[in-house]
Motif scaffolding. Structure first.
Motif, short mmCIF file in Angstrom:
data_model
loop_
_atom_site.label_atom_id
_atom_site.label_comp_id
_atom_site.label_asym_id
_atom_site.label_seq_id
_atom_site.Cartn_x
_atom_site.Cartn_y
_atom_site.Cartn_z
N VAL A 193 3.39 28.36 28.00
CA VAL A 193 3.05 29.61 28.97
C VAL A 193 1.75 30.09 28.64
O VAL A 193 0.72 30.30 29.23
N ASP A 194 1.61 30.57 27.36
CA ASP A 194 0.40 31.06 26.49
C ASP A 194 -0.63 30.11 26.65
O ASP A 194 -1.73 30.47 26.97
N ARG A 195 -0.40 28.79 26.50
CA ARG A 195 -1.50 27.92 26.58
C ARG A 195 -2.03 27.56 27.86
O ARG A 195 -3.18 27.31 28.01
N ALA A 196 -1.31 27.68 28.90
CA ALA A 196 -1.81 27.75 30.18
C ALA A 196 -2.69 28.82 30.65
O ALA A 196 -3.74 28.51 31.09
N VAL A 197 -2.52 30.05 30.07
CA VAL A 197 -3.42 31.30 30.46
C VAL A 197 -4.80 30.90 29.48
O VAL A 197 -6.05 31.26 29.84
N LEU B 273 6.10 34.89 24.60
CA LEU B 273 4.90 34.03 25.02
C LEU B 273 3.86 33.96 24.46
O LEU B 273 2.62 34.37 24.79
N ASP B 274 3.83 33.05 23.36
CA ASP B 274 2.81 32.81 22.35
C ASP B 274 2.74 31.41 22.07
O ASP B 274 3.52 30.60 22.01
N VAL B 275 1.42 31.00 21.66
CA VAL B 275 1.07 29.62 21.43
C VAL B 275 1.98 29.11 20.05
O VAL B 275 2.15 28.07 19.76
N GLY B 276 2.29 30.28 19.20
CA GLY B 276 2.96 29.84 18.14
C GLY B 276 4.71 30.11 18.31
O GLY B 276 5.35 29.67 17.12
N ASP B 277 5.12 30.28 19.43
CA ASP B 277 6.36 30.31 19.76
C ASP B 277 6.90 29.00 20.56
O ASP B 277 6.77 28.99 21.87
N GLU B 278 7.47 28.18 20.03
CA GLU B 278 8.07 26.83 20.72
C GLU B 278 9.50 27.12 21.12
O GLU B 278 10.08 25.88 21.49
N THR B 279 9.95 27.99 21.55
CA THR B 279 11.30 28.43 22.11
C THR B 279 11.20 27.58 23.39
O THR B 279 10.42 28.10 24.11
N VAL B 280 12.40 27.13 23.77
CA VAL B 280 12.67 26.61 24.95
C VAL B 280 12.96 27.61 26.06
O VAL B 280 13.99 28.28 25.80
N VAL B 281 12.24 27.93 27.26
CA VAL B 281 12.65 28.87 28.32
C VAL B 281 13.91 28.49 28.93
O VAL B 281 14.22 27.23 29.27
N GLU B 282 14.84 29.58 29.04
CA GLU B 282 16.04 29.02 29.68
C GLU B 282 16.41 30.14 30.84
O GLU B 282 15.91 31.35 30.71
N PRO B 283 17.27 29.64 31.94
CA PRO B 283 17.47 30.72 32.81
C PRO B 283 18.13 31.86 32.25
O PRO B 283 19.08 31.90 31.25
#
Length: 367
Positions: free
Chosen positions: A273-277, A308-318
């Motif tokens: 998400v951060d990379r997209a922005v 929501l940062d380029v250094g956080d690779e947490t997978v987004v979940e509902p």
């Protein structure tokens, strides 16, 4: 064992003011529960909770340190072997100093904070509804803020007026079952935190009771904890007719937020998400105006993991709830940031805060 006030509230629905005096929530492997508090808390806890075992100590630091007393309590509860805890003892806040939990028990302490953070990152339906309620009061307070902000008024008089009006309205609307918050100063708030005029280009300014003037760019913030749960609402606003450069940066701020909305969905990573922005900023030659990542999780705390940062690779979940707040900051013009609170759903996301984002709606009159 839990010491952190947010963790204790999450697992035990037990609220307390975190000071230098240790407080702990305890559960043994057999399911026995206890709370450990200073003596002056015992009467309140017996009146407001159904805990049968309330252990206490006279005061901190006291003749005998509270952690030594806690060690005896744990021994009496049969706490043997490794102890799962969010911290190896009460954290060092407000001048507190004390022995580690491992020292007073002689047992290994296994850190469980990472697992707790993972748990609180996914909100239940009930938690989401509380955050949704918080969003409604953020919107209400922000409307008041926008109504009262005019040239000649000051940051303090406007924000204090809004806080009082909105908090009293919320208390009345939520009714007698609403127990308020953890501190007497908590409630609905809306203001600018010093982000007024060119100071709005500082992503985190501090209040200076600045007088509003024509041409000011403003960055707002509104919050309203509802039974401990928080949404966040922020907007960029302008007093008087915006300049062409203000309009340009404002439009890119809205567009960057739309990019983040489109990128956030189950299965992507927070970094995606951060990379997209960042890609949008690079494509439009805006990186010189970049200062902070897209957003953060929110709930019991104003800021939670993941980020929501380029250094956080947490997978987004509902069930995850985030702020979406990419900003652009120009030292000669001002700062531009909208923040909305969203919940990730199986299909994508649901924007919980509902407030205009267009420049016409956020341009303030001069009188």
């Amino acid at each position: 064992m839990l010491f952190d006030q947010h963790y204790v509230r999450y697992f035990a629905n037990f609220g307390f003011l975190a000071t230098e005096r240790p407080v702990a929530f305890i559960m043994s492997a057999t399911g026995d529960l206890a709370v450990f508090v200073p003596e002056f808390e015992v009467e309140r806890i017996r009146a407001e909770t159904d805990y049968e075992r309330v252990e206490s100590y006279p005061e901190y630091p006291g003749v005998e340190h509270p952690m030594l007393i806690l060690g005896r309590v744990l021994s009496d509860m049969g706490m043997r072997g490794p102890i799962g805890a969010d911290n190896d003892g009460y954290p060092g806040i407000l001048g507190y100093q004390g022995l580690p939990l491992s020292a007073v028990t002689g047992e290994a302490v296994v850190p469980v904070a990472p697992q707790i953070e993972h748990m609180i990152a996914r909100k239940s339906n009930a938690e989401i509804e509380l955050i949704r309620q918080s969003a409604r009061w953020c919107e209400y307070a922000h409307r008041l803020l926008q109504e009262h902000t005019r040239p000649g008024a000051t940051e303090a008089e406007v924000s204090l007026r809004v806080a009082q009006e909105a908090t009293l309205e919320m208390i009345d609307a939520l009714g007698p079952s609403f127990g308020g918050q953890l501190a007497s100063a908590d409630g609905v708030s809306a203001g600018y935190r010093g982000q007024i005029g060119k100071r709005s280009a500082w992503a985190h300014a501090i209040a200076h009771n600045i007088e509003f003037a024509e041409g000011d760019v403003l960055v707002t913030e509104a919050s309203a904890p509802v039974w401990g749960y928080n949404a966040e609402l922020e907007r960029a606003m302008i007093i008087g007719e915006p300049s062409d450069e203000m309009r340009r940066l404002f439009a890119h701020t809205v567009a960057a937020q739309d990019v983040a909305f489109a990128a956030l969905r189950p299965g992507v990573t927070c970094a995606d998400v951060d990379r997209a922005v960042l890609a949008y900023f690079e494509e439009n030659d805006l990186m010189s105006y970049w200062r902070q990542h897209v957003g953060h999780a929110i709930g019991l705390r104003d800021h939670e993991a993941p980020f929501l940062d380029v250094g956080d690779e947490t997978v987004v979940e509902p069930g995850m709830v985030f702020t979406i707040e990419p900003g652009l900051y120009d030292a000669q013009v001002g700062g531009f940031r909208h923040s909305d609170t969203v919940v990730v759903t199986a299909e994508g996301l649901d924007i919980l805060t509902d407030y205009p984002r267009d420049i016409e709606s956020l341009t303030l009159p001069l009188d």
